[in-house]
Design an enzyme around this catalytic site. Structure first.
Site, PDB file in Angstrom:
ATOM      1  N   THR A   1       2.490  -3.220 -16.386  1.00 22.92           N
ATOM      2  CA  THR A   1       3.054  -4.328 -15.475  1.00 22.92           C
ATOM      3  C   THR A   1       2.294  -5.710 -15.596  1.00 22.92           C
ATOM      4  O   THR A   1       1.164  -5.531 -16.040  1.00 22.92           O
ATOM      5  CB  THR A   1       3.115  -3.847 -14.146  1.00 22.92           C
ATOM      6  OG1 THR A   1       2.132  -3.821 -13.546  1.00 22.92           O
ATOM      7  CG2 THR A   1       3.869  -2.528 -13.951  1.00 22.92           C
ATOM      8  N   ASP A  15      10.753  -9.670  -2.506  1.00 24.64           N
ATOM      9  CA  ASP A  15       9.263 -10.385  -3.228  1.00 24.64           C
ATOM     10  C   ASP A  15       9.139 -11.487  -2.570  1.00 24.64           C
ATOM     11  O   ASP A  15       9.967 -12.289  -2.147  1.00 24.64           O
ATOM     12  CB  ASP A  15       9.759 -10.482  -4.893  1.00 24.64           C
ATOM     13  CG  ASP A  15       8.544 -10.399  -5.592  1.00 24.64           C
ATOM     14  OD1 ASP A  15       8.134  -9.477  -6.159  1.00 24.64           O
ATOM     15  OD2 ASP A  15       7.811 -11.582  -5.497  1.00 24.64           O
ATOM     16  N   ASN A  21       6.698  -0.901  -2.085  1.00 27.28           N
ATOM     17  CA  ASN A  21       6.011  -0.989  -3.197  1.00 27.28           C
ATOM     18  C   ASN A  21       5.041  -2.350  -3.586  1.00 27.28           C
ATOM     19  O   ASN A  21       4.234  -2.198  -4.155  1.00 27.28           O
ATOM     20  CB  ASN A  21       7.188  -1.239  -4.502  1.00 27.28           C
ATOM     21  CG  ASN A  21       6.660  -1.611  -5.980  1.00 27.28           C
ATOM     22  OD1 ASN A  21       5.992  -1.025  -6.678  1.00 27.28           O
ATOM     23  ND2 ASN A  21       6.944  -3.198  -6.081  1.00 27.28           N
ATOM     24  N   ASP A  80       7.473 -12.680   2.361  1.00 22.50           N
ATOM     25  CA  ASP A  80       6.123 -12.077   2.302  1.00 22.50           C
ATOM     26  C   ASP A  80       6.289 -10.727   3.175  1.00 22.50           C
ATOM     27  O   ASP A  80       6.426 -10.841   4.418  1.00 22.50           O
ATOM     28  CB  ASP A  80       4.979 -12.933   3.052  1.00 22.50           C
ATOM     29  CG  ASP A  80       3.704 -12.529   2.849  1.00 22.50           C
ATOM     30  OD1 ASP A  80       3.449 -11.472   2.794  1.00 22.50           O
ATOM     31  OD2 ASP A  80       2.611 -13.277   2.636  1.00 22.50           O
ATOM     32  N   VAL A  81       5.720  -9.566   2.716  1.00 21.70           N
ATOM     33  CA  VAL A  81       6.031  -8.362   3.658  1.00 21.70           C
ATOM     34  C   VAL A  81       4.851  -8.421   4.623  1.00 21.70           C
ATOM     35  O   VAL A  81       5.115  -7.694   5.727  1.00 21.70           O
ATOM     36  CB  VAL A  81       5.667  -7.033   2.659  1.00 21.70           C
ATOM     37  CG1 VAL A  81       6.836  -6.896   1.896  1.00 21.70           C
ATOM     38  CG2 VAL A  81       4.302  -7.031   2.003  1.00 21.70           C
ATOM     39  N   TYR A 127      -9.133  -1.662  -2.829  1.00 23.61           N
ATOM     40  CA  TYR A 127      -7.953  -1.412  -3.469  1.00 23.61           C
ATOM     41  C   TYR A 127      -7.784   0.393  -3.353  1.00 23.61           C
ATOM     42  O   TYR A 127      -6.537   0.601  -2.854  1.00 23.61           O
ATOM     43  CB  TYR A 127      -7.846  -1.733  -4.871  1.00 23.61           C
ATOM     44  CG  TYR A 127      -6.432  -1.197  -5.332  1.00 23.61           C
ATOM     45  CD1 TYR A 127      -5.275  -1.910  -5.420  1.00 23.61           C
ATOM     46  CD2 TYR A 127      -6.288  -0.020  -6.480  1.00 23.61           C
ATOM     47  CE1 TYR A 127      -4.003  -1.550  -6.031  1.00 23.61           C
ATOM     48  CE2 TYR A 127      -4.905   0.396  -6.836  1.00 23.61           C
ATOM     49  CZ  TYR A 127      -4.151  -0.404  -6.655  1.00 23.61           C
ATOM     50  OH  TYR A 127      -2.635   0.013  -7.100  1.00 23.61           O
TER      51      TYR A 127
END
Ligand code: NAP
Length: 247
Positions: free
Chosen positions: A177, A32, A78, A53-54, A142
């Protein structure tokens, strides 16, 4: 021990996926951007925290996940963000951020993990969205980013099948969430949304986690290139809005 890297697993759906996989004897590498939430989830489930950070260093992330147990059997992309706004007034910085996290990082991390997954006969699960199939109004780019993830999933499944790696996507419907908490905290909004869902409830992160567990497992050995909608049949309700003559 079978090892899986789950991105954005410090909360929400990612944490739910991590909890389900840990219960099913996976060693979960919890990624995360927030180190503290990463540490908390990893401690709770007996996994390994891998903050980062991805979008920053996908190859480094894949290598670090491999180094935990010397094998990588699964990758769950994810981590995702939304920047709301009408298509006629998109902020270029929001476009870059959404495409960067939701699509570019998924492609880059999957490619970086491919040799490790191939060696283990592993699988990738990308968390897309029902918004890949139906527009999310005023959701900026998005929906387009998630449609890109689904298209990438299908192409990767074909290109990487011969390398022994399956690639699937899950399209969550309405899941409670942090990402959507502003909506669910309002009881009127909550009930209006809940009433739209044929199975009669808003989804929980574990609803997604159980389908991830299936897609990573040998039970799904012949499943690849699919976008599995996990939405309580919400996306199948269009005809229910049509006025009908009495039966
Ligand atoms: P969430 O509660 O906001 O959780 C997303 C997690 O990803 C957060 O912990 C976030 O960290 C982390 N993250 C964000 N950017 C990152 C980055 N660059 N690198 C690493 N981690 C990052 O969202 P969610 O609802 O669980 O959503 C998870 C996935 O499901 C997303 O891909 C989302 O698009 C998809 N989805 C959700 C729903 C829904 O109803 N909730 C529906 C369809 C699809 P911080 O919070 O610290 O920023």
């Amino acid at each position: 021990m079978k090892t899986v890297l789950v991105t954005g697993a410090g909360g929400g759906i990612g944490a739910g996926i991590a909890r389900v996989l840990a219960k099913r004897d996976w060693h979960v590498v919890v990624n995360d951007v927030s180190a503290s939430s990463c540490d908390k989830v990893a401690a709770d489930i007996g996994g390994t925290a891998l903050p980062g950070d991805v979008t920053a260093d996908p190859a480094g992330l894949a290598e670090a996940a491999l180094a935990v147990n010397g094998r990588l059997d699964g990758l769950v992309n994810n981590a995702g963000i939304i920047r709301r706004g009408p298509l006629s007034d998109l902020d270029p910085a929001d476009v870059d951020a959404v495409l960067g996290v939701n699509l570019r990082a998924v492609v880059a991390l999957s490619a970086a993990a491919l040799p490790h997954l191939s060696a283990a006969g592993g699988a990738i699960v990308n968390i897309a969205s029902m918004a890949a199939e139906v527009p999310q109004l005023n959701g900026g780019l998005y929906a387009a980013s998630k449609a890109g993830v689904v298209s990438f999933t299908r192409q990767a499944a074909v290109e990487w099948g011969a390398e022994g790696v399956r690639v699937n996507a899950i399209g969550p419907g309405m899941i409670r969430t942090e990402m959507a908490e502003a909506v669910y905290a309002d009881p009127v909004m909550y009930e209006r949304r809940r009433a739209l869902i044929p199975v009669g409830r808003i989804g929980a992160p574990e609803d997604i986690g159980r389908v991830v567990a299936f897609l990573l497992s040998d039970d799904a050995a012949y499943v690849s290139g699919q976008h599995v909608l996990v939405d309580g049949a919400l996306t199948q309700t269009l005809m229910a809005h049509f006025p009908q003559p009495p039966c």
